[in-house]
Design a protein around this motif. Structure first.
Motif: not given
Length: 629
Positions: A114-115, A283-284, A590-592, A614-615
């Motif tokens: 989907s990305g 998560v990465a 930063a979030l990742s 994904e968010v």
């Protein structure tokens, strides 16, 4: 991502040009993979209530479908020497299957597919203004012949052919409006939404649309050499490019890949729990670096194209965003590039109209640019021009001959003085006129007057220079091949930071290199003599898509309109696009990394990590799309 190609019609009507990048198959394959991954996820959840063995099998099959497609892309990239973060996605899906976490693997597969679909949609939207140019290419035209009108392919049009342009049709070639005036929509070329009237005898550009009554057009270029064909070729080159900031992201990808593997390995080693390593990998995947940057850059290029500024590639857009010094040529850039009569000073015996009428009549026999300016001025005033006879021209000095039985001499002061009884034309020249071009005229051996011409400064020049400064350009330099005093006068009028006159093409190159020591340099010009400086600058800007081929070839940016205003807007657009790209990368990374740390310490399960990543990706892509506004 893969680079598939399909064939579409070229600007001259031939089916030869391949379109690459986000091709038809890639968009379709992304939809198919999303359908497989989402279908597998839903079917597995339904089966989960009956038998967990079957649900796990369905999730595994769905994951393998996405993984297989991904591995093809990864191996293809590795063969080209590209190491990207798609490897992390492949590792996370493989590890999920190996460690008995098929649900996590299916979620990762769905999010990755989907990305890619979201990226294809975002990039497609960002290219809309540029791609819209392609769809406006004409394939046929109505040509007058001895037997009447005939429809022909545009590749058969030759200079001199008379074409009928009907209401609603796109002009297939550049040409001269003949007969009735034309009303054209030039939005595709200039971004101007208002209809533009074009008088008989004026040039109309290919790519414009006839929105008024039908009119005749006399072609003056073949289709392949017309303005619109040149624009399409430049757009094709721009769409196939890759920005330095994107390559920079690729270099960061290697570091991020190593960091991801190190964190996943450390989490597994220290906790003896392979699921923690899987959570870190999940998560990465995928990283905003490979999504947000190209979307922001292409968005900026599309936005610039919409206002009539064609940036040839993403690298040029990034360079445009870093410009510190702008060097501008005078003739054709800050001025219109055409001398215009601004004053006529006469002796007591003659009137201004008599002087202009005699000079213009004689100059009909000359091909000099000043002669053309005098003829334009006379016809514009409705003066009657007579046929010149017994014409003798001394190149670069003057011309003499007979008009209506009178001996007329037109040229420089010295040339006319020798044939006008010794009267000095300079006696009619005031100090204020010394920075303008003057042409002396003698009639029947007597000094008749002096015609003053000037290549007038564009009306928007000062406001554009102010806009340059507002966009962040620190220094603006005028570099001209004209006499120093003329360049100084223009520079003083416009408030330039520095003025350089009497420059040869080599001198302009030297000026560019001298300013390059102080930061990124943009050179703006339009002629053959500007091409070396355009090539030497960090970024060259060519005035007008109809400018000389050498200047357009050497430049990284081409203005599709004969005005400077859109360039100042493009600089601001480039700066904003680059800023948004860097914001997206910084925030996304930063979030990742924060999520990876949480996963390494066991605070996040693989499925939760996939959804969170994904968010993050959706957020940075939406942020990158702000460059379109």
């Amino acid at each position: 991502m893969t680079s598939n190609a399909f064939i579409r019609r070229s600007a001259n009507g031939d089916d030869k040009v391949p379109q690459t990048r986000l091709g038809v198959w890639q968009r379709h394959s992304s939809i198919i993979l999303v359908a497989v991954a989402s279908g597998g996820l839903l079917i597995g959840l339904v089966l989960l209530w009956q038998d967990t063995r079957y649900s796990g099998l369905v999730w595994t099959v769905a994951t393998l479908a996405v993984l297989g497609s991904l591995l093809v892309q990864v191996f293809g990239a590795l063969r080209r020497g590209d190491v990207g973060l798609d490897i992390v996605a492949a590792l996370s899906m493989s590890a999920a299957i190996a460690f008995g976490e098929p649900l996590a693997g299916n979620v990762v597969g769905l999010m990755y597919a989907s990305g890619q679909l979201l990226e294809a949609f975002a990039e497609g939207r960002a290219r809309r203004e540029m791609t819209a140019l392609m769809g406006r290419v004409s394939h046929s035209a109505m040509r007058y012949s001895a037997s009447g009108l005939e429809e022909i392919a545009i590749s058969l049009i030759r200079p001199g052919d008379r074409l009928l342009i009907r209401q609603g049709e796109v002009l297939p070639v550049d040409g001269i409006v003949s007969g009735d005036a034309a009303t054209l929509d030039m939005a595709a070329l200039t971004g101007e939404s208002l209809p533009q009237p074009v008088s008989p005898g004026a040039e109309a550009l290919s790519g414009s649309t006839c929105i008024g009554a039908a009119f005749d057009l006399v072609a003056n270029r073949i289709a392949a050499e017309s303005t619109y064909a040149g624009i399409v070729r430049l757009v094709e080159a721009a769409q196939a490019s890759k920005a330095p900031i994107v390559r920079m992201a690729d270099r960061f990808a290697m570091g991020f890949l190593l960091l991801t593997i190190a964190m996943a390995g450390s989490a597994w080693y220290l906790s003896a729990d392979p699921i923690r390593a899987l959570a870190v990998l999940v998560v990465a995947t995928p990283c905003p670096l490979i999504l947000a940057v190209p979307v922001a850059i292409i968005s900026g290029m599309s936005r610039a194209a919409k206002i009539g500024v064609l940036v040839k590639n993403g690298g040029m857009l990034e360079t445009l965003a870093r410009v510190q010094t702008a060097i501008l040529d005078k003739t054709g850039t800050l001025t219109h590039g055409q001398a215009a009569v601004i004053d006529i000073r006469t002796t007591a015996t003659f009137t201004a109209d008599e002087v202009l009428e005699a000079a213009a009549s004689l100059d009909q026999a000359s091909g000099h640019v000043v002669a053309a300016a005098l003829v334009r001025a006379a016809t514009g005033k409705g003066l009657r021009l007579s046929k010149p006879e017994k014409v003798a021209e001394t190149p670069g000095t003057g011309i003499e001959g007979c008009v209506d039985g009178k001996k007329v001499v037109v040229g420089g002061s010295g040339f006319v003085r020798r044939t006008s009884g010794g009267d000095d034309p300079r006696s009619l020249v005031t100090p204020a006129m010394r920075t303008s071009l003057t042409v002396a005229v003698a009639i029947d051996g007597k000094l008749a007057g002096v015609i003053v011409l000037q290549d007038q400064v564009r009306a928007d020049a000062r406001s554009v220079l102010n806009a340059f400064r507002a966009a962040g350009i620190r220094k603006i330099v005028l570099a001209s091949g004209d006499r120093a005093e003329i360049a100084q006068a223009v520079g003083a009028e416009l408030g330039m930071d520095a003025v350089l006159g009497d420059l040869t093409p080599e001198g302009k190159v030297a000026a560019v290199r001298a300013e390059a020591r102080n930061g990124t340099v943009m050179m703006v010009g339009d002629g053959v003599n500007d091409a070396p400086a355009l090539a030497a600058a960090d970024i060259g800007v060519a005035m007008g898509a109809r400018g000389t081929a050498s200047s357009s070839e050497a430049a990284g940016v081409v203005l599709l309109v004969d005005e400077l205003g859109p360039l100042a807007k493009a600089v601001a657009i480039a700066r904003r696009s680059r800023r948004i790209a860097l914001q997206s990368v910084s925030a996304g990374l930063a979030l990742s990394i924060g999520a990876m740390v949480a996963a390494a310490f066991g605070y996040m399960q693989p499925v939760e990590g996939a959804i969170l990543q994904e968010v993050i990706d959706v957020a940075v892509i939406l942020n990158a799309l702000r460059a379109l506004r």
